[in-house]
Design a protein around this motif. Structure first.
Motif, PDB file in Angstrom:
ATOM      1  N   ILE A  78      52.341  31.607  51.520  1.00 50.58           N
ATOM      2  CA  ILE A  78      51.507  32.631  52.148  1.00 50.58           C
ATOM      3  C   ILE A  78      51.173  33.686  51.103  1.00 50.58           C
ATOM      4  O   ILE A  78      52.045  34.180  50.385  1.00 50.58           O
ATOM      5  N   SER A  79      49.892  33.970  50.971  1.00 47.91           N
ATOM      6  CA  SER A  79      49.429  35.006  50.061  1.00 47.91           C
ATOM      7  C   SER A  79      49.212  36.281  50.862  1.00 47.91           C
ATOM      8  O   SER A  79      48.390  36.312  51.770  1.00 47.91           O
ATOM      9  N   TYR A  80      49.958  37.303  50.533  1.00 47.86           N
ATOM     10  CA  TYR A  80      49.861  38.551  51.294  1.00 47.86           C
ATOM     11  C   TYR A  80      48.664  39.386  50.873  1.00 47.86           C
ATOM     12  O   TYR A  80      48.214  40.274  51.596  1.00 47.86           O
ATOM     13  N   GLY A  81      48.128  39.117  49.672  1.00 42.17           N
ATOM     14  CA  GLY A  81      46.996  39.894  49.188  1.00 42.17           C
ATOM     15  C   GLY A  81      46.488  39.342  47.881  1.00 42.17           C
ATOM     16  O   GLY A  81      46.976  38.331  47.374  1.00 42.17           O
ATOM     17  N   SER A  82      45.482  39.982  47.336  1.00 42.35           N
ATOM     18  CA  SER A  82      44.864  39.476  46.129  1.00 42.35           C
ATOM     19  C   SER A  82      44.373  40.615  45.249  1.00 42.35           C
ATOM     20  O   SER A  82      44.123  41.729  45.735  1.00 42.35           O
ATOM     21  N   ASN A  83      44.263  40.332  43.962  1.00 45.28           N
ATOM     22  CA  ASN A  83      43.508  41.200  43.079  1.00 45.28           C
ATOM     23  C   ASN A  83      42.201  40.488  42.758  1.00 45.28           C
ATOM     24  O   ASN A  83      41.988  39.348  43.166  1.00 45.28           O
ATOM     25  N   ALA A  84      41.310  41.152  42.043  1.00 47.46           N
ATOM     26  CA  ALA A  84      40.002  40.556  41.777  1.00 47.46           C
ATOM     27  C   ALA A  84      39.416  41.155  40.503  1.00 47.46           C
ATOM     28  O   ALA A  84      39.935  42.140  39.972  1.00 47.46           O
ATOM     29  N   LEU A  85      38.346  40.554  40.041  1.00 49.98           N
ATOM     30  CA  LEU A  85      37.635  41.041  38.869  1.00 49.98           C
ATOM     31  C   LEU A  85      36.381  41.804  39.279  1.00 49.98           C
ATOM     32  O   LEU A  85      35.746  41.479  40.287  1.00 49.98           O
ATOM     33  N   GLY A  86      36.042  42.802  38.482  1.00 51.66           N
ATOM     34  CA  GLY A  86      34.827  43.565  38.703  1.00 51.66           C
ATOM     35  C   GLY A  86      34.266  44.027  37.368  1.00 51.66           C
ATOM     36  O   GLY A  86      34.832  43.744  36.305  1.00 51.66           O
ATOM     37  N   LEU A  87      33.154  44.739  37.418  1.00 51.54           N
ATOM     38  CA  LEU A  87      32.502  45.242  36.210  1.00 51.54           C
ATOM     39  C   LEU A  87      32.642  46.762  36.185  1.00 51.54           C
ATOM     40  O   LEU A  87      31.953  47.483  36.908  1.00 51.54           O
ATOM     41  N   TYR A  88      33.577  47.229  35.358  1.00 47.90           N
ATOM     42  CA  TYR A  88      33.762  48.671  35.202  1.00 47.90           C
ATOM     43  C   TYR A  88      32.665  49.230  34.287  1.00 47.90           C
ATOM     44  O   TYR A  88      32.142  48.526  33.416  1.00 47.90           O
ATOM     45  N   TYR A  89      32.355  50.500  34.484  1.00 50.78           N
ATOM     46  CA  TYR A  89      31.380  51.151  33.609  1.00 50.78           C
ATOM     47  C   TYR A  89      31.793  52.588  33.326  1.00 50.78           C
ATOM     48  O   TYR A  89      32.505  53.219  34.110  1.00 50.78           O
ATOM     49  N   ASN A  90      31.345  53.073  32.175  1.00 54.03           N
ATOM     50  CA  ASN A  90      31.592  54.453  31.767  1.00 54.03           C
ATOM     51  C   ASN A  90      30.355  55.267  32.128  1.00 54.03           C
ATOM     52  O   ASN A  90      29.304  55.120  31.493  1.00 54.03           O
ATOM     53  N   PRO A  91      30.434  56.128  33.154  1.00 60.80           N
ATOM     54  CA  PRO A  91      29.234  56.823  33.639  1.00 60.80           C
ATOM     55  C   PRO A  91      28.601  57.753  32.606  1.00 60.80           C
ATOM     56  O   PRO A  91      27.377  57.931  32.600  1.00 60.80           O
ATOM     57  N   LYS A  92      29.402  58.322  31.717  1.00 62.03           N
ATOM     58  CA  LYS A  92      28.850  59.226  30.700  1.00 62.03           C
ATOM     59  C   LYS A  92      27.977  58.442  29.723  1.00 62.03           C
ATOM     60  O   LYS A  92      26.891  58.898  29.338  1.00 62.03           O
ATOM     61  N   ILE A  93      28.462  57.277  29.333  1.00 59.15           N
ATOM     62  CA  ILE A  93      27.686  56.444  28.405  1.00 59.15           C
ATOM     63  C   ILE A  93      26.419  55.927  29.078  1.00 59.15           C
ATOM     64  O   ILE A  93      25.333  55.923  28.474  1.00 59.15           O
ATOM     65  N   LEU A  94      26.533  55.514  30.328  1.00 56.83           N
ATOM     66  CA  LEU A  94      25.357  55.011  31.035  1.00 56.83           C
ATOM     67  C   LEU A  94      24.330  56.114  31.255  1.00 56.83           C
ATOM     68  O   LEU A  94      23.115  55.884  31.129  1.00 56.83           O
ATOM     69  N   GLU A  95      24.794  57.311  31.553  1.00 56.10           N
ATOM     70  CA  GLU A  95      23.867  58.426  31.750  1.00 56.10           C
ATOM     71  C   GLU A  95      23.107  58.726  30.459  1.00 56.10           C
ATOM     72  O   GLU A  95      21.887  58.933  30.473  1.00 56.10           O
ATOM     73  N   LYS A  96      23.823  58.737  29.349  1.00 54.64           N
ATOM     74  CA  LYS A  96      23.198  58.973  28.048  1.00 54.64           C
ATOM     75  C   LYS A  96      22.151  57.911  27.739  1.00 54.64           C
ATOM     76  O   LYS A  96      21.103  58.188  27.128  1.00 54.64           O
TER      77      LYS A  96
END
Length: 389
Positions: A137-155
């Motif tokens: 039985i799996s009680y939960g999971s982790n997952a992958l996502g795409l993190y971003y740096n908002p300061k760099i993206l804003e620039k």
């Protein structure tokens, strides 16, 4: 989630100096009122909150003896222990290794043992159900996502909400690099950890693990290798694990990083954001389910009372309010929607992770034991693509 695969028939400890090898590989005989509990968290020592959390589930008259093994060693050691007749009563097994454990006869039907398996998400539980028998039985999971740096993206003039597919992601990375920052980090290391991070791109191109050699694989390999070729991703990705990729992102030089939900608190502290990994033509790319399955290893000598007490421990970890507590302790999102909703309500860092978790796919769900060979082939192809000069 992110571990090297063992072969189907795990290496057994040497028969020489059998007492010493059993101590190293399988533990030792324990009293009838002791419930052996193995997990892949050796970093959580006797003073950890996890140890306390587990031991409080001991039924009256019983005690729990917890042992943490490195993820890569646990199944080998369990193989030895089952053969020697001194297996623990509970073992937490990495989800893609479940078919191997079942094929080797290391684990038993937990539903028949009295574990409550109702109400869990089928996509998260799928790797533990083989030939219609639930072995964990799996009680939960982790997952992958795409993190971003908002300061760099804003620039760079990039709105993360504009990233909907591969074309818009590439455009965003290109703008980030043009603005003077670096592009993206990810883990392309040889072995399962690199395959784990490659799968969202493979599946995002509508890949099917039953047919790994496909246009989807070619498209996904071209995507990530082009990042390296263009200088948008560091050449070290072919040897970087997920920790190394995250450390590079923490330097605040990169706009993006593919990484896991286990970094969510760290990301919050740094002010980073996260968006789901986009599919090639749009939508959310499926990501692999991460996390472990709670299993009941095979015992040479049946003990009805001990088996009943073991089931009580497992139910204690996953029943009712304890399901949320277990996931909070492990920093996972629960395998039940109602509990996930509660987690999000209490901590908004989980909000963007709900969709990736709910659309995640088990690596072995469709192909079982064949995944070992498929994963190895994908890893080999990824290495070749990333190391092109």
């Amino acid at each position: 989630m992110h571990n090297l695969f063992i072969k189907r028939f795990a290496t057994i400890c040497s028969a020489v100096a059998i007492v010493a090898s059993l101590a190293a590989c399988g533990g030792s005989n324990q009293s009838a009122n002791t419930i052996g509990f193995w997990d892949p968290y050796p970093q959580k020592n006797a003073s950890s909150t996890w140890e306390t959390f587990v031991k409080r589930c001991a039924p009256k008259g019983y005690k729990i003896k917890r042992t943490g093994y490195p993820q890569s060693d646990l199944l080998n050691n369990l193989t030895t222990a089952v053969k020697a007749g001194n297996a623990p009563q509970i073992a937490l097994i990495d989800n893609p290794k479940m078919p191997t454990a079942v094929d080797a006869g290391l684990v038993t039907d937990i539903k028949a043992a009295g574990i409550n398996t109702k109400g869990y998400d089928s996509n998260i539980e799928a790797p533990g159900i083989i030939d219609n028998v639930q072995y964990g039985i799996s009680y939960g999971s982790n997952a992958l996502g795409l993190y971003y740096n908002p300061k760099i993206l804003e620039k760079a003039g990039v709105d993360p909400a504009s990233i909907k597919d591969w074309a818009s992601l590439n455009k965003a990375i290109e703008q980030v690099v043009a603005s003077g920052s670096k592009g993206i980090t990810f883990a392309g290391i040889s072995g399962e950890e690199g395959t784990f991070q490659f799968l969202p791109w493979f599946w995002g191109a509508e890949g099917d693990l039953k047919h790994p050699k496909s246009q989807a694989e070619t498209d996904a390999l071209n995507l990530v290798s082009d990042w390296v070729r263009k200088g948008w991703a560091p050449k070290s990705v072919s040897t970087d694990n997920q920790s190394a990729a995250w450390d590079a992102f923490l330097t605040d030089q990169y706009g993006f990083s593919e990484n896991g939900s286990w970094q969510a608190e760290s990301a919050k502290e740094k002010g980073y954001g996260m968006i789901p990994i986009p599919g090639k033509s749009g939508g959310v790319a499926p990501v692999p389910t991460g996390g472990e399955f709670i299993t009941m290893p095979t015992q040479k000598k049946a003990d009805k009372n001990l088996s009943k007490a073991t089931a009580e421990v497992i139910n204690c970890l996953v029943d009712g309010d304890n399901l949320k507590k277990t996931n909070d302790e492990m920093v996972y999102l629960a395998a039940k929607r109602s509990v996930r909703n509660q987690q999000v309500k209490e901590n908004q860092i989980w909000a963007p992770w709900v969709k990736p978790i709910e659309q995640a796919k088990g690596r072995t769900s469709d192909i079982g034991l064949k995944y070992e060979d498929v994963s190895a082939q994908l890893s080999e192809d990824l290495q070749e693509a990333l190391n092109q000069r």
